[in-house]
Write a protein that holds these residues in place. Sequence first.
Motif, mmCIF file in Angstrom:
data_model
loop_
_atom_site.group_PDB
_atom_site.id
_atom_site.type_symbol
_atom_site.label_atom_id
_atom_site.label_comp_id
_atom_site.label_asym_id
_atom_site.label_seq_id
_atom_site.Cartn_x
_atom_site.Cartn_y
_atom_site.Cartn_z
ATOM 1 N N PHE A 27 0.841 -1.200 0.000
ATOM 2 C CA PHE A 27 0.000 0.000 0.000
ATOM 3 C C PHE A 27 0.876 1.251 0.000
ATOM 4 O O PHE A 27 0.647 2.189 -0.769
ATOM 5 C CB PHE A 27 -0.904 0.014 1.230
ATOM 6 N N ALA A 28 1.876 1.263 0.887
ATOM 7 C CA ALA A 28 2.743 2.433 1.004
ATOM 8 C C ALA A 28 3.522 2.683 -0.276
ATOM 9 O O ALA A 28 3.679 3.830 -0.716
ATOM 10 C CB ALA A 28 3.694 2.257 2.187
ATOM 11 N N ARG A 29 4.025 1.636 -0.892
ATOM 12 C CA ARG A 29 4.779 1.790 -2.133
ATOM 13 C C ARG A 29 3.895 2.269 -3.279
ATOM 14 O O ARG A 29 4.404 2.813 -4.266
ATOM 15 C CB ARG A 29 5.469 0.470 -2.487
ATOM 16 N N SER A 30 2.573 2.093 -3.131
ATOM 17 C CA SER A 30 1.637 2.613 -4.130
ATOM 18 C C SER A 30 1.167 4.015 -3.785
ATOM 19 O O SER A 30 0.276 4.549 -4.450
ATOM 20 C CB SER A 30 0.434 1.679 -4.249
ATOM 21 N N GLY A 31 1.734 4.601 -2.721
ATOM 22 C CA GLY A 31 1.464 5.989 -2.395
ATOM 23 C C GLY A 31 0.534 6.240 -1.234
ATOM 24 O O GLY A 31 0.305 7.400 -0.864
ATOM 25 N N ALA A 32 -0.040 5.194 -0.643
ATOM 26 C CA ALA A 32 -1.005 5.382 0.432
ATOM 27 C C ALA A 32 -0.326 5.616 1.772
ATOM 28 O O ALA A 32 0.776 5.117 2.024
ATOM 29 C CB ALA A 32 -1.914 4.158 0.533
ATOM 30 N N SER A 33 -1.003 6.371 2.635
ATOM 31 C CA SER A 33 -0.654 6.381 4.048
ATOM 32 C C SER A 33 -1.278 5.144 4.677
ATOM 33 O O SER A 33 -2.375 4.727 4.278
ATOM 34 C CB SER A 33 -1.199 7.639 4.732
ATOM 35 N N VAL A 34 -0.598 4.555 5.669
ATOM 36 C CA VAL A 34 -1.038 3.252 6.156
ATOM 37 C C VAL A 34 -1.087 3.221 7.683
ATOM 38 O O VAL A 34 -0.119 3.585 8.360
ATOM 39 C CB VAL A 34 -0.104 2.123 5.673
ATOM 40 N N ALA A 35 -2.214 2.763 8.211
ATOM 41 C CA ALA A 35 -2.341 2.435 9.626
ATOM 42 C C ALA A 35 -2.141 0.939 9.769
ATOM 43 O O ALA A 35 -2.850 0.153 9.133
ATOM 44 C CB ALA A 35 -3.713 2.852 10.148
ATOM 45 N N ILE A 36 -1.166 0.558 10.583
ATOM 46 C CA ILE A 36 -0.849 -0.855 10.789
ATOM 47 C C ILE A 36 -1.346 -1.246 12.168
ATOM 48 O O ILE A 36 -0.843 -0.772 13.184
ATOM 49 C CB ILE A 36 0.667 -1.122 10.682
ATOM 50 N N ALA A 37 -2.359 -2.097 12.207
ATOM 51 C CA ALA A 37 -2.978 -2.478 13.467
ATOM 52 C C ALA A 37 -2.667 -3.932 13.793
ATOM 53 O O ALA A 37 -2.720 -4.795 12.919
ATOM 54 C CB ALA A 37 -4.491 -2.273 13.400
ATOM 55 N N ASP A 38 -2.348 -4.184 15.058
ATOM 56 C CA ASP A 38 -2.007 -5.552 15.456
ATOM 57 C C ASP A 38 -2.019 -5.629 16.978
ATOM 58 O O ASP A 38 -1.821 -4.619 17.666
ATOM 59 C CB ASP A 38 -0.611 -5.925 14.929
ATOM 60 N N ALA A 39 -2.225 -6.848 17.495
ATOM 61 C CA ALA A 39 -2.042 -7.063 18.931
ATOM 62 C C ALA A 39 -0.567 -7.008 19.301
ATOM 63 O O ALA A 39 -0.217 -6.693 20.438
ATOM 64 C CB ALA A 39 -2.642 -8.411 19.332
ATOM 65 N N ASP A 40 0.292 -7.317 18.338
ATOM 66 C CA ASP A 40 1.747 -7.247 18.510
ATOM 67 C C ASP A 40 2.197 -5.824 18.184
ATOM 68 O O ASP A 40 2.544 -5.508 17.050
ATOM 69 C CB ASP A 40 2.421 -8.261 17.577
ATOM 70 N N MET A 41 2.192 -4.970 19.188
ATOM 71 C CA MET A 41 2.485 -3.559 18.949
ATOM 72 C C MET A 41 3.929 -3.342 18.508
ATOM 73 O O MET A 41 4.202 -2.494 17.649
ATOM 74 C CB MET A 41 2.200 -2.755 20.213
ATOM 75 N N ALA A 42 4.848 -4.118 19.041
ATOM 76 C CA ALA A 42 6.251 -3.970 18.639
ATOM 77 C C ALA A 42 6.415 -4.293 17.157
ATOM 78 O O ALA A 42 7.122 -3.588 16.424
ATOM 79 C CB ALA A 42 7.149 -4.868 19.488
ATOM 80 N N GLY A 43 5.763 -5.363 16.706
ATOM 81 C CA GLY A 43 5.832 -5.720 15.293
ATOM 82 C C GLY A 43 5.165 -4.687 14.407
ATOM 83 O O GLY A 43 5.662 -4.363 13.326
ATOM 84 N N ALA A 44 4.037 -4.142 14.861
ATOM 85 C CA ALA A 44 3.351 -3.106 14.096
ATOM 86 C C ALA A 44 4.220 -1.855 13.978
ATOM 87 O O ALA A 44 4.297 -1.231 12.910
ATOM 88 C CB ALA A 44 2.015 -2.767 14.748
ATOM 89 N N GLN A 45 4.879 -1.495 15.055
ATOM 90 C CA GLN A 45 5.757 -0.331 15.027
ATOM 91 C C GLN A 45 6.948 -0.557 14.101
ATOM 92 O O GLN A 45 7.394 0.364 13.406
ATOM 93 C CB GLN A 45 6.232 -0.009 16.441
ATOM 94 N N GLU A 46 7.448 -1.800 14.064
ATOM 95 C CA GLU A 46 8.565 -2.102 13.161
ATOM 96 C C GLU A 46 8.126 -1.954 11.705
ATOM 97 O O GLU A 46 8.857 -1.398 10.880
ATOM 98 C CB GLU A 46 9.083 -3.518 13.420
ATOM 99 N N THR A 47 6.914 -2.427 11.392
ATOM 100 C CA THR A 47 6.396 -2.265 10.035
ATOM 101 C C THR A 47 6.234 -0.790 9.692
ATOM 102 O O THR A 47 6.605 -0.349 8.599
ATOM 103 C CB THR A 47 5.044 -2.990 9.877
#
Length: 252
Positions: A27-47
């Motif tokens: 999504f990001a490489r296609s130009g979108a801003s992205v909200a990454i949601a997950d129970a694994d907050m550390a992994g979401a922050q890394e993404t």
Amino acid sequence: MDRRLASKVALVTGGASGIGRATAIAFARSGASVAIADADMAGAQETASYIEGHCDARASAIAVDVADAESVRAMVRSTVEQFGRLDMAFNNAGVHDRAASLHVSTQENWDRVMSVNLEGVWHCMRAQLDHMLMTGKGAIVNNASRSGLVGVPSDGVYGAAKHGVVGLTKAAAIEFASKGIRVNAVCPGLVETALTRARFGDELAARAKLANLLGRMAQPEEIADAVVWLCSDSASFVVGVALPVDGGATAR
């Protein structure tokens, strides 16, 4: 560079790893801003950090439990507050069936799989639709599975949930297409992720050779490309489909 989603905002659940992470990056490489949601907050922050460092796009990590309706509503509110809108959503968060047979599945296993894989998609669609109905447009893609299209004996409970996701997708497509919102699903086959490797271990290579017509696993990016296409204007006339991305596994 493909910037077909420039100025758009996407939300990905289960974006910390695997298919979700690959889709957030696509999504990001296609130009979108992205909200990454997950129970694994550390992994979401890394993404999110990867996206902001490598994709010339905005990203944010959001903690969510998709089995909890209020947590999901808060996820959508946070997305809109941070980015101003919500154009696309990929409801991907899911868990694997811990039982090799529905006969030996426990009530705990059933409740866990259904609450995340089926009820979680319902919670997400309701919250996303609340916003999209106000704007009169949007695209939602739900992650089903090959097990949502055909019977897989080792995935009895998981398959029941994923068949439910396909049913929710089609019902929502019928209800909301006239309101400017396209709802579709992807149905991946065997995909090479950390969860797949952990589940099948040494059997994985042999399974991959027999899994489909191509004799290999998909890479998460191959599923991500299908999701981005379904959310883009290139798929403007595609609605209510459960798209197999499975190397031909359901063709035979």
